[in-house]
Structures are given as C-alpha cells and as structure tokens.
Design a protein around this motif. Structure first.
Motif, short mmCIF file in Angstrom:
data_model
loop_
_atom_site.label_atom_id
_atom_site.label_comp_id
_atom_site.label_asym_id
_atom_site.label_seq_id
_atom_site.Cartn_x
_atom_site.Cartn_y
_atom_site.Cartn_z
N LYS A 122 0.84 -1.21 0.00
CA LYS A 122 0.00 0.00 0.00
C LYS A 122 0.86 1.25 0.00
CE LYS A 122 -3.97 -2.01 2.43
NZ LYS A 122 -4.79 -1.99 3.68
N PHE A 123 1.93 1.23 0.79
CA PHE A 123 2.80 2.41 0.89
C PHE A 123 3.52 2.67 -0.43
CE2 PHE A 123 7.02 4.16 2.46
CZ PHE A 123 6.56 5.45 2.51
N VAL A 124 4.08 1.62 -1.02
CA VAL A 124 4.78 1.78 -2.30
C VAL A 124 3.81 2.25 -3.37
CG1 VAL A 124 5.99 0.55 -4.14
CG2 VAL A 124 6.60 0.13 -1.76
N SER A 125 2.59 1.74 -3.35
CA SER A 125 1.58 2.16 -4.31
C SER A 125 1.26 3.64 -4.15
CB SER A 125 0.31 1.32 -4.12
OG SER A 125 -0.71 1.75 -5.00
N SER A 206 12.08 16.91 -4.56
CA SER A 206 11.15 15.94 -3.95
C SER A 206 11.39 14.54 -4.50
CB SER A 206 9.71 16.37 -4.22
OG SER A 206 8.78 15.41 -3.78
N MET A 207 11.64 14.44 -5.80
CA MET A 207 11.88 13.13 -6.41
C MET A 207 13.17 12.50 -5.90
SD MET A 207 9.34 12.30 -8.33
CE MET A 207 8.38 13.07 -7.00
N ARG A 208 14.15 13.32 -5.56
CA ARG A 208 15.39 12.78 -5.00
C ARG A 208 15.13 12.15 -3.62
NH1 ARG A 208 17.71 17.34 -7.67
NH2 ARG A 208 17.46 18.64 -5.83
N GLU A 209 14.33 12.85 -2.82
CA GLU A 209 13.97 12.29 -1.52
C GLU A 209 13.12 11.03 -1.68
OE1 GLU A 209 12.64 14.92 1.62
OE2 GLU A 209 13.26 16.67 0.47
N LEU A 210 12.23 11.07 -2.67
CA LEU A 210 11.37 9.91 -2.91
C LEU A 210 12.21 8.70 -3.35
CD1 LEU A 210 8.43 8.89 -3.08
CD2 LEU A 210 8.43 9.58 -5.48
N ALA A 215 14.50 3.34 -2.22
CA ALA A 215 15.69 2.50 -2.03
C ALA A 215 15.63 1.80 -0.67
CB ALA A 215 16.95 3.35 -2.14
N GLU A 216 15.25 2.54 0.37
CA GLU A 216 15.17 1.94 1.70
C GLU A 216 14.04 0.93 1.79
OE1 GLU A 216 15.39 4.62 5.02
OE2 GLU A 216 16.65 6.03 3.92
#
Length: 291
Positions: A122-125, A206-210, A215-216
């Motif tokens: 759900k989170f990845v989605s 924002s995309m860099r943080e995402l 990755a984590e």
C-alpha cells in the motif's frame, strides 16, 4: 515530523473498551491500523496535489500563481514528511518481528509478515501515485511553456518562433534557468515560466527524496522476503514431517491389519489343531466307556 535520524513513534489508538491486558498482537494490529491511516493521508494529499497541479496549469494571474506554488510546496513537504514517518514505522515493525523467536511463535510471525507485506504494498503504491502525479505535472509544465513561447514569442530577428526553437528555449528556461534565453517581447511569459521553473526544481528535489525512500523500502522488502523464506522453509519442513507421519501411520494401519489377519489365522489353526486332537480322544473315551 519524523526524519531519517531515528525511530518515529507511531500513534496507537486507545484500547477499545474494558481494562483487560493487551497482547503483543493487539499492539501490533493497533500499529497496523495507525500506519494504514497515515498511508491514507498520503493518498488524500496526493489527490489535493493533483487538483493544485490542474489549477496551476489553468492559472494566468501572476500573484495567484505564486499562492498556488506555495501551496504545492506545502503539500509536497507534507507528503514527504508523512512518507518518512511511515517508512520509519515500517522499519520499527520489521525489527520487532525479527526479535520474535521463530521456533516459539511461527504463527504470530506469519501473521505479522503478511500484514507488513500488505502495508509495504500500500505504501509503495501511494508513493508511486505521488511520483506519477509529480512527473505528469512536470511534463505538462514543459509542454505549456513550449506552447506559450511558440504562440507569444518572437525571435530576435522578428520572425515567429519555430517548434525547434521553442523546445530549445523551454529547456534553457526550465532545466538550466537561463532567463536570457527569453526575448523581451514576452516578459509576461517569462514571469509565468519562472514560476514553473521553481515548481519543477521543487519537484526534482522531492523526487530525490522519494528515490531514497524507494531504495530503503526495497531493502526492507528484501529483508522481509528473507524472513518469510525462513518461515516458509520451516513450514515446509513441518508439512513434510506431517506427510511422513501420515504415511507411517497408514503403513502402521496396514501392518496392524495384516497382523490381526495373521493372528486370526493362527487362532483358527490352533482351534482346528485342538479339535483334531481332542475330538477323537473324546469320542474314543465315550465309546470305550460304554464297552
């Protein structure tokens, strides 16, 4: 808001009714419920972000555009902060599951693992939906800038701007931030493009943080997969033992049936043998007595 530096305390709803003692699974499911709510918040904020993207693309007023950009920045910050909090909550949940003894609580571990995988999914989605919304807005901004330059711009030699020139100028403005790439005849376009450029820079950050969150999460999912493999291996062994036990029980039943059959045959033979021995003796004694 939580950051990457430490654990985040995930809110747990108060115990429903009664003063009975809570079990570890009760607390676990309360945490699951809290994380599901936080993921729902991310999804809701992403929907708000899409609406603001559309508003920004339709806007033509400079001051209103600045207000929309500020709201976009606020929403992106809130989404990333909440996502970081969710990620930390999932990591804490994973570490707690790892601490459980696999031999003593295999059923509870499987329950936890199943719930964690659903939460991860759900989170990845939700994160992918946010990523898609941001990328779509970035592309629409670029297309809009090219159209504005094409329709409102005039080249330095006075001729209309070609598609190739519009593409080049838009790239210089949006990706390189070169304001000298625009022409004096379209200063109103420049002001709007500058706001688009700032929006795109914020989206790129924002995309860099995402990407770091993704990755984590990939590492977390891989670790959970390894734990699940261990659990499934133990379950598979248990199934093998059960099947082997059933086969041995079936064979024991067959052997017992054969043994009973042999015993019956043996008893029957013994009865016949006794009859052969004693019946003649009985009749011999009977008739011998009469003489």
């Amino acid at each position: 808001e939580g950051g990457d530096g430490g654990d985040v305390a995930v809110p747990i709803p108060p115990e429903a009714g009664g003063g009975g003692q809570r079990s570890e699974l009760d607390d676990f499911f309360a945490t699951v419920h809290a994380l599901e709510g936080m993921i729902g918040e991310v999804e809701s904020m992403t929907d708000q972000l899409r609406a603001k993207h559309n508003e920004a693309l339709l806007n033509t007023d400079v001051e209103q555009g600045k207000a929309i950009s500020a709201e976009l920045e606020r929403l992106m910050g809130a989404i990333l902060a909440k996502s970081t909090e969710i990620k930390q909550g999932l990591k804490v949940m994973e570490s707690e599951t790892k601490m459980l003894p696999q031999q003593n609580k295999p059923a509870e571990i499987r329950i936890r693992q199943n719930q964690q995988q659903q939460l991860n999914s759900k989170f990845v989605s939700a994160m992918k939906a946010y990523q898609a919304a941001s990328e779509q807005y970035t592309q629409k901004c670029k297309d809009q800038v090219k159209r504005r330059i094409k329709t409102r711009g005039i080249a330095k030699d006075g001729r209309p701007v070609t598609d190739e020139e519009a593409e080049k100028i838009a790239t210089q403005l949006l990706e390189e931030g070169r304001e000298d790439a625009i022409f004096q005849q379209a200063q109103d376009v420049l002001v709007q493009v500058q706001e688009n450029h700032r929006d795109i820079l914020r989206i790129e950050a924002s995309m860099r943080e995402l990407h770091q969150i993704f990755a984590e999460m990939a590492v977390l999912v891989e670790e959970q997969g390894e734990l699940m493999d261990d659990i499934l291996a133990n379950v598979s062994k248990s199934v093998d033992y059960v099947q082997k036990g059933r086969e041995e029980l079936r064979q024991a039943k067959v052997y017992a049936k054969k043994s009973r059959k042999k015993m019956c045959c043996l008893i029957l033979c013994l009865i016949i043998l006794l009859a052969v021995i004693f019946i003649p003796m009985y009749f011999s004694g009977l008739f011998g007595g009469k003489k």
